[in-house]
Design an enzyme around this catalytic site. Structure first.
Site, PDB file in Angstrom:
ATOM      1  N   GLY A  29     -22.256  35.759  28.508  1.00  0.00           N
ATOM      2  CA  GLY A  29     -21.200  34.919  27.942  1.00  0.00           C
ATOM      3  C   GLY A  29     -20.563  35.579  26.735  1.00  0.00           C
ATOM      4  O   GLY A  29     -20.903  36.716  26.369  1.00  0.00           O
ATOM      5  N   PHE A  30     -19.670  34.854  26.103  1.00  0.00           N
ATOM      6  CA  PHE A  30     -18.922  35.405  24.971  1.00  0.00           C
ATOM      7  C   PHE A  30     -19.856  35.765  23.796  1.00  0.00           C
ATOM      8  O   PHE A  30     -19.989  36.946  23.434  1.00  0.00           O
ATOM      9  CB  PHE A  30     -17.846  34.385  24.577  1.00  0.00           C
ATOM     10  CG  PHE A  30     -17.337  34.541  23.189  1.00  0.00           C
ATOM     11  CD1 PHE A  30     -16.776  35.741  22.768  1.00  0.00           C
ATOM     12  CD2 PHE A  30     -17.415  33.486  22.284  1.00  0.00           C
ATOM     13  CE1 PHE A  30     -16.310  35.883  21.469  1.00  0.00           C
ATOM     14  CE2 PHE A  30     -16.946  33.612  21.006  1.00  0.00           C
ATOM     15  CZ  PHE A  30     -16.404  34.821  20.591  1.00  0.00           C
ATOM     16  N   ILE A  31     -20.556  34.793  23.252  1.00  0.00           N
ATOM     17  CA  ILE A  31     -21.445  35.109  22.106  1.00  0.00           C
ATOM     18  C   ILE A  31     -22.638  35.930  22.595  1.00  0.00           C
ATOM     19  O   ILE A  31     -23.043  36.901  21.963  1.00  0.00           O
ATOM     20  CB  ILE A  31     -21.950  33.824  21.405  1.00  0.00           C
ATOM     21  CG1 ILE A  31     -20.777  32.976  20.911  1.00  0.00           C
ATOM     22  CG2 ILE A  31     -22.854  34.189  20.216  1.00  0.00           C
ATOM     23  CD1 ILE A  31     -21.188  31.666  20.241  1.00  0.00           C
ATOM     24  N   ASP A  39     -28.309  35.046  33.414  1.00  0.00           N
ATOM     25  CA  ASP A  39     -26.997  34.399  33.374  1.00  0.00           C
ATOM     26  C   ASP A  39     -26.569  34.111  34.811  1.00  0.00           C
ATOM     27  O   ASP A  39     -26.749  34.964  35.683  1.00  0.00           O
ATOM     28  CB  ASP A  39     -25.970  35.327  32.687  1.00  0.00           C
ATOM     29  CG  ASP A  39     -24.760  34.557  32.168  1.00  0.00           C
ATOM     30  OD1 ASP A  39     -24.105  33.882  32.985  1.00  0.00           O
ATOM     31  OD2 ASP A  39     -24.474  34.638  30.967  1.00  0.00           O
ATOM     32  N   GLY A  81     -20.023  32.693  32.041  1.00  0.00           N
ATOM     33  CA  GLY A  81     -20.134  34.089  31.589  1.00  0.00           C
ATOM     34  C   GLY A  81     -19.400  35.009  32.558  1.00  0.00           C
ATOM     35  O   GLY A  81     -19.005  34.586  33.649  1.00  0.00           O
ATOM     36  N   LEU A 113     -28.938  30.741  24.908  1.00  0.00           N
ATOM     37  CA  LEU A 113     -27.503  30.434  24.804  1.00  0.00           C
ATOM     38  C   LEU A 113     -26.940  29.851  26.090  1.00  0.00           C
ATOM     39  O   LEU A 113     -25.823  29.328  26.086  1.00  0.00           O
ATOM     40  CB  LEU A 113     -26.691  31.696  24.471  1.00  0.00           C
ATOM     41  CG  LEU A 113     -26.849  32.319  23.099  1.00  0.00           C
ATOM     42  CD1 LEU A 113     -27.993  33.326  23.106  1.00  0.00           C
ATOM     43  CD2 LEU A 113     -25.575  33.000  22.643  1.00  0.00           C
ATOM     44  N   TYR A 158     -21.656  16.022  25.828  1.00  0.00           N
ATOM     45  CA  TYR A 158     -21.997  17.392  25.423  1.00  0.00           C
ATOM     46  C   TYR A 158     -22.706  17.359  24.065  1.00  0.00           C
ATOM     47  O   TYR A 158     -23.749  17.989  23.871  1.00  0.00           O
ATOM     48  CB  TYR A 158     -20.719  18.243  25.355  1.00  0.00           C
ATOM     49  CG  TYR A 158     -20.965  19.645  24.857  1.00  0.00           C
ATOM     50  CD1 TYR A 158     -21.518  20.606  25.692  1.00  0.00           C
ATOM     51  CD2 TYR A 158     -20.661  20.002  23.543  1.00  0.00           C
ATOM     52  CE1 TYR A 158     -21.762  21.902  25.230  1.00  0.00           C
ATOM     53  CE2 TYR A 158     -20.900  21.281  23.075  1.00  0.00           C
ATOM     54  CZ  TYR A 158     -21.443  22.227  23.926  1.00  0.00           C
ATOM     55  OH  TYR A 158     -21.690  23.499  23.465  1.00  0.00           O
ATOM     56  N   LYS A 170     -26.581  18.508  23.455  1.00  0.00           N
ATOM     57  CA  LYS A 170     -26.968  19.536  22.486  1.00  0.00           C
ATOM     58  C   LYS A 170     -27.934  18.947  21.441  1.00  0.00           C
ATOM     59  O   LYS A 170     -28.852  19.630  20.984  1.00  0.00           O
ATOM     60  CB  LYS A 170     -25.729  20.113  21.800  1.00  0.00           C
ATOM     61  CG  LYS A 170     -25.026  21.152  22.662  1.00  0.00           C
ATOM     62  CD  LYS A 170     -25.883  22.394  22.742  1.00  0.00           C
ATOM     63  CE  LYS A 170     -25.344  23.449  23.675  1.00  0.00           C
ATOM     64  NZ  LYS A 170     -26.290  24.557  23.875  1.00  0.00           N
TER      65      LYS A 170
END
Ligand code: UDP
Length: 342
Positions: free
Chosen positions: A10-12, A31, A36, A76, A149, A153
């Site tokens: 993914g991005f981070i 992943d 991603g 993540l 969401y 979390k």
């Protein structure tokens, strides 16, 4: 160290994987490429220290076997993006809650430290900025998908803290505030890559609502640097930390700033929330982190300003769109820009 990064494509995640490999760690990535992208990690695949597993964190066997090989886990893997979560609330809840449970359970069985990525969404629509980790959370009704969401979390955070309290599993929770930078896509709602893409393509820049809502957009390299410091600090265990920047901007101002930086002729247009998302959608008016806790423990402070972050993002999106960067785009020194990413 041997490290597992769930959501590492993914991005981070991909920036974190790069930083870990850069410091000599051996890295496993799990992943399922739901949000991603393989291209985020393609340049790492020839590295013998890098191990790529296509699979989901809901796969207990895969997670358990991979956790057993590692010393440390960064979790993540999650459904991300307001737009994605609203369209797929069930998948998002299952991935985010059950996924965290599977990872924490496997890590607990092996006694491996977990750094769990949470989100500033958990603060909900509270108006008392800046948000401190100990602040109350203000969430809307269960009929509004967005709050599922935030709730999911928060459940992940409760789980991580409960594993520490009851099972002595070392866990650290980080709440990311609007992380941005190269490789982020606007496909799932994220505003910075959306505005930059719209500006570069000469399309209307779509500001939702009156545009007076504000956010603080942080550079992914800063986030990675801060998270690595927390992962190494014994004092971070069993704690929750905000991470990001406290440079605040309204979304309307952001739109005009991106228009200016790109020299775009795109009009800035306002789109009602009901049209952009769904009827009854609720947005957060302001979202600013209090960064004193992470600053006091590990000396973290952001190093990249919003202006630099936007330049890096414009360059990255130009590359992906295969177009030349706008003339007059300021140059950002890569040495300072890539703090934490090499
Ligand atoms: N937003 C916008 N236009 C877009 C996408 C998002 O005006 O094309 C707004 C969105 O309503 C929110 C802010 O930009 O107020 C940040 O949205 P994003 O989804 O990036 O992150 P959030 O902070 O909402 O999780």
């Amino acid at each position: 160290m041997r490290v597992l990064v769930t959501g590492g494509a993914g991005f981070i995640g991909s920036h974190l994987v790069e930083a870990l490999l850069g410091r000599g760690d051996e890295v496993w990535v799990i992943d399922d490429l739901s949000t991603g992208r393989r291209e985020n990690i393609a340049h790492l695949e020839s590295n013998p220290q890098f191990h790529w597993c296509w699979g989901t964190v809901l796969d207990k066997k895969l997670v358990t076997e991979t956790v057993a090989k590692c010393d440390l886990v960064f979790h993540l893997a999650a459904a991300v993006g307001v737009s994605y979560v609203i369209k797929r609330p069930l998948k998002s809840l299952i991935t985010n809650i059950r996924g965290a449970e599977v990872v924490l359970e496997a890590a607990s069985a092996e006694g491996k430290k977990v750094v769990l990525f949470s989100s500033s969404e958990v603060y909900g629509k509270g108006n008392c900025v800046p948000f401190k980790e100990s602040d109350d959370r203000v969430l809307g009704p269960t009929a509004v998908s967005r709050w599922s969401y935030a709730t999911g979390k928060a459940v992940d955070e409760f789980l991580a803290l409960a594993y520490w309290l009851e099972k002595s599993l070392p866990t650290v929770v980080v709440r990311c505030f609007n992380s941005c930078g190269p490789r982020q896509t606007g496909d799932y709602g994220m505003v910075v890559p959306r505005f930059v893409t719209q500006a570069l393509l000469g399309e209307p820049i779509s500001v939702y609502g009156d545009g007076q809502q504000s956010r603080c957009f942080s550079y992914v390299g800063d986030v990675v640097r801060g998270v690595l410091l927390l992962a190494e600090h014994q004092g971070a265990v069993g704690e929750v930390f905000n991470i990001g920047t406290d440079e605040e901007i309204t979304i309307e101002r952001l739109a005009f700033k991106i228009k200016e930086i790109t020299g775009s002729s795109s009009p800035v247009v306002h789109v009602p929330y009901e049209e952009a998302y769904a009827s009854g959608f609720e947005d957060m008016k302001r979202r600013v982190p209090d960064l004193s806790k992470i600053g006091a423990l590990v000396g973290y402070s952001p190093s990249i300003s919003l202006d630099k972050l936007l330049v890096l993002t414009v360059n990255d999106i130009c590359q992906r769109l295969d177009i030349a960067p706008p003339r007059g785009l300021p140059v950002v020194e890569s040495s300072s820009a890539l703090v934490g990413c090499s």
